[in-house]
Scaffold this active site. Sequence first.
Site, mmCIF file in Angstrom:
data_model
loop_
_atom_site.group_PDB
_atom_site.id
_atom_site.type_symbol
_atom_site.label_atom_id
_atom_site.label_comp_id
_atom_site.label_asym_id
_atom_site.label_seq_id
_atom_site.Cartn_x
_atom_site.Cartn_y
_atom_site.Cartn_z
ATOM 1 N N TYR A 66 45.101 28.843 35.583
ATOM 2 C CA TYR A 66 46.651 28.394 34.877
ATOM 3 C C TYR A 66 46.490 26.921 35.469
ATOM 4 O O TYR A 66 47.378 26.380 34.274
ATOM 5 C CB TYR A 66 46.802 28.882 36.301
ATOM 6 C CG TYR A 66 47.517 31.060 36.626
ATOM 7 C CD1 TYR A 66 47.182 31.293 35.635
ATOM 8 C CD2 TYR A 66 47.479 31.142 37.440
ATOM 9 C CE1 TYR A 66 47.143 33.111 35.632
ATOM 10 C CE2 TYR A 66 47.967 32.252 37.428
ATOM 11 C CZ TYR A 66 47.433 33.701 37.077
ATOM 12 O OH TYR A 66 47.762 34.835 37.013
ATOM 13 N N HIS A 98 38.448 36.791 39.139
ATOM 14 C CA HIS A 98 40.196 37.155 38.561
ATOM 15 C C HIS A 98 39.377 38.513 37.162
ATOM 16 O O HIS A 98 40.672 39.274 36.690
ATOM 17 C CB HIS A 98 40.228 35.793 37.628
ATOM 18 C CG HIS A 98 41.662 35.693 37.074
ATOM 19 N ND1 HIS A 98 41.751 34.682 36.459
ATOM 20 C CD2 HIS A 98 42.178 36.645 36.314
ATOM 21 C CE1 HIS A 98 43.185 35.012 36.158
ATOM 22 N NE2 HIS A 98 43.918 35.944 35.799
#
Length: 282
Positions: A50, A112
Site C-alpha cells: 500500500y 499478503h
Amino acid sequence: MAIPTHTLNDGFEIPALGFGTYPMKGDECVAGVRSALDKGYRLIDSAVNYGNEVEVGHGIRDFMSATGTAREDITVQTKLPGRHHDTDAAVNSIEESFDKLQLGTIDVVLIHWPNPITGKYRDAWQGLIEARQRGYVRSIGVSNFTAKHLADIVADTDITPAINQIELHPYFNQEAMRAVHAERGILTQSWSPLGKRQAPYGEAAVAAAAEAHGVTPAQVILRWQVQLGNVPLPKSATPSRQVENLDVFGFELTPDEMAAISALTKPDGRLFGGDPDSHEEM
C-alpha cells in the site's frame, strides 16, 4: 462504542471490525487513520504494497499523543509482499515495516499472498516465525491462502496462522474456506467486505433487511460479516461513512436474513483474479 473482540489461537485479542487504509497515502492517509481512530476503530490494516506504513504509523501516534490512548489499545497489522518470500528477506522486510510504523512491536503481520508461482510461501512463513521470535511482531498470519497452502505451512512448522485474510462478500461467501478456518482455529478476515465494485446493495435480501432494521445496505452487509464470525475491513476516508461502517453492533440479523444474504454467492463472484500482489487494493 466498545467494539467486541475475537480471541486468536495465540491467545491475543483482535477487534471484530477493522479499518482498511488502501488507497490512502500521504496527508490523506494520516488524516484518515486519525479520523477512524477518533470514530472508535481500534484495528488498522496496512501493507507494504500500500506504500502507506509511514503515514499509518504517523496517524496512530498523533491519536495516541492527543488522547492518551495506550499503544496496547490499538491493533495495527501489515502484510509481507510476494517479492520478499525468502526467509531472510521476509525478516528484513518486517524489520523495515517495524521502522516505518514506529509503534514498537507490530501487532499482526500477514503474508499478503502465497505467490505460488515461486512456491516460497513456506520460506516466508518461516520468516514470520523468526520475526515473531525476535520481537518484531506479536501475531502472525496469512492472506489469500488456500486450504493446501495452510496445510503445507502447518505441516512444516506445526504453527497455525492466527488469521487468513481473504476476499469475502455476499457474492463470494467463501463457505468452504470458512469451514477450513473453523476446523483449524483460524480467524477469517474479509477484504472487500462490501463487494465494492459490485456491491449488492440493490439485492432484495439486502434491501429488505436494511428496511426492517432501519439501517443502510452497507451496514446490513457488514453485520452479516460480523455474525458469520468474520472480521471485515471496510475502507473509507469519509468520516460519516467511517461512523456508519462501525455502527453495526446495535442490531442483529435474523437467521432467515442471514441465509438469504449468504445465498447471493455466485461461482464467479470474485472481484479479482490472478496475483493479488498486483492489486494494491489488497
